[in-house]
Write a protein that holds these residues in place. Structure first.
Motif, PDB file in Angstrom:
ATOM      1  N   ARG A 150      31.619  32.092  36.578  1.00  0.00           N
ATOM      2  CA  ARG A 150      32.026  32.888  37.740  1.00  0.00           C
ATOM      3  C   ARG A 150      32.032  34.372  37.407  1.00  0.00           C
ATOM      4  N   LEU A 151      32.468  34.714  36.187  1.00  0.00           N
ATOM      5  CA  LEU A 151      32.440  36.115  35.768  1.00  0.00           C
ATOM      6  C   LEU A 151      31.014  36.633  35.684  1.00  0.00           C
ATOM      7  N   GLN A 154      29.904  37.314  39.195  1.00  0.00           N
ATOM      8  CA  GLN A 154      30.549  38.522  39.719  1.00  0.00           C
ATOM      9  C   GLN A 154      29.957  39.779  39.092  1.00  0.00           C
ATOM     10  N   THR A 158      28.299  42.696  41.231  1.00  0.00           N
ATOM     11  CA  THR A 158      28.818  44.067  41.118  1.00  0.00           C
ATOM     12  C   THR A 158      27.727  45.034  40.697  1.00  0.00           C
ATOM     13  N   VAL A 187      35.930  46.997  38.025  1.00  0.00           N
ATOM     14  CA  VAL A 187      35.826  46.009  39.107  1.00  0.00           C
ATOM     15  C   VAL A 187      36.015  44.595  38.566  1.00  0.00           C
ATOM     16  N   LEU A 188      35.409  44.310  37.416  1.00  0.00           N
ATOM     17  CA  LEU A 188      35.517  42.975  36.841  1.00  0.00           C
ATOM     18  C   LEU A 188      36.944  42.662  36.411  1.00  0.00           C
ATOM     19  N   THR A 190      39.715  43.975  37.652  1.00  0.00           N
ATOM     20  CA  THR A 190      40.516  43.788  38.867  1.00  0.00           C
ATOM     21  C   THR A 190      40.257  42.429  39.489  1.00  0.00           C
ATOM     22  N   TRP A 191      38.987  42.038  39.534  1.00  0.00           N
ATOM     23  CA  TRP A 191      38.638  40.739  40.113  1.00  0.00           C
ATOM     24  C   TRP A 191      39.228  39.587  39.309  1.00  0.00           C
ATOM     25  N   SER A 192      39.150  39.666  37.973  1.00  0.00           N
ATOM     26  CA  SER A 192      39.662  38.578  37.135  1.00  0.00           C
ATOM     27  C   SER A 192      41.176  38.448  37.256  1.00  0.00           C
ATOM     28  N   GLU A 194      42.987  39.344  39.861  1.00  0.00           N
ATOM     29  CA  GLU A 194      43.260  38.821  41.196  1.00  0.00           C
ATOM     30  C   GLU A 194      42.998  37.320  41.266  1.00  0.00           C
ATOM     31  N   GLN A 195      41.903  36.865  40.636  1.00  0.00           N
ATOM     32  CA  GLN A 195      41.570  35.442  40.647  1.00  0.00           C
ATOM     33  C   GLN A 195      42.609  34.620  39.890  1.00  0.00           C
TER      34      GLN A 195
END
Length: 300
Positions: A150-151, A154, A158, A187-188, A190-192, A194-195
């Motif tokens: 998933r990373l 993403q 991105t 961004v990565l 922040t996304w990780s 949040e997930q």
């Protein structure tokens, strides 16, 4: 779909298989064992992941294997067969070269088997096997297994978004490249985060890990799975017996010495049968499918 028969086996069958092949790949330094493990791992990758994915993996695997093979004779100078001397006066021995090649084959086999593991062992299978024993650990393992692909997705999304914002032009200056990389990294991260928070809240709201909680699973132990467990126990036990009895022993220092006997051949055959289990299962399923198609056409 390639490798479908092996991938649909019960999770306990898959776990036992990979535990056996990974353990034996690390512990058995017999040259024939190394060759069997490496070639079987290549074949299993081709079966489960396809030729394109295997070629992409070999692009970084070959340099790693070559580096592992070259490092050993540079730093290890044991052995009785001296082939020459380095400028510093240290000997270059045949045993150190062969041990480096064996270590590189071991490393390559383990990495290839690990890629096969990642292909068939999804996060839900980890939860099924270890969810009741260690809920927290199984949740962490399942999140880790699913996080890497998933990373990667993403990161790709991105990077494409950043390229679209800049009109598709790649920055030429080093400072601009660093700034762009920092933005993607931010961004990565922040996304990780949040997930992970969303996953934790979701599992907590579903009562994961609470005592007495029941779980649903699509996995059922079939007759085929029971037969495979028995088969793995027989051939794996045979290899373990040969390993413990010294029939598969091999040493490189100070001189190469190993077991070469008819008994060794029997245990090597067991090891080969163990490593080729996915290919044999796939071939058997394909044969049964072709027979069913032939009977259907014969009836019509």
């Amino acid at each position: 779909m390639k490798g479908k028969a092996f991938g649909t086996c019960h999770p306990s069958v898959l776990l036992l298989y990979f535990l056996l092949v990974l353990t034996f790949s690390v512990c058995l330094m017999h040259p024939i064992c190394l060759m069997i493990s490496l070639i079987s791992a290549l074949g299993c990758n081709l079966l489960l992941r396809g030729g394109r994915a295997l070629r992409q993996s070999l692009r970084w695997l070959f340099p790693v294997i070559f580096l592992a093979a070259a490092v050993n004779p540079l730093f290890v100078h044991r052995g009785v067969t001296v082939l020459g001397y380095f400028p510093g006066g240290n000997p270059l021995t045949l045993e150190s070269i062969l041990y480096g090649i064996g270590g590189a084959a071991l490393l390559g086999a383990v990495l290839l088997w690990s890629l096969c593991w990642n292909e068939v062992f999804s996060s839900d299978k980890v939860l099924y096997l270890f969810g009741r024993l260690t809920p927290s650990l199984s949740l962490v393992l399942s999140m880790t297994l699913s996080f890497v692909p998933r990373l990667h997705q993403q990161l790709k999304a991105t990077t494409q978004a950043q390229a679209a914002l800049s009109g598709g032009r790649a920055p030429r200056r080093l400072l601009a490249r660093v700034k762009k990389g920092s933005a993607v990294l931010s961004v990565l991260l922040t996304w990780s985060l949040e997930q992970s928070i969303e996953t934790g809240d979701t599992m907590r709201s579903r009562g994961y890990g609470l005592p007495g909680r029941t779980t649903f699973s699509n996995y059922r132990m079939t007759f085929r799975d029971k037969g495979l467990l028995l088969w793995l126990a027989v051939v794996g036990g045979g290899v373990l017996w040969g390993w413990a009895g010294g029939a598969l022993a091999f040493s490189y220092y100070p001189a190469m010495m190993g077991a070469w006997s008819p008994t060794t051949a029997v245990f090597l055959a067991c090891y080969l049968a163990l490593c080729l289990t996915p290919a044999a299962l796939e071939g058997w399923e394909e044969l049964q499918w072709n027979r069913s198609i032939s009977k259907r056409h014969g009836i019509r």
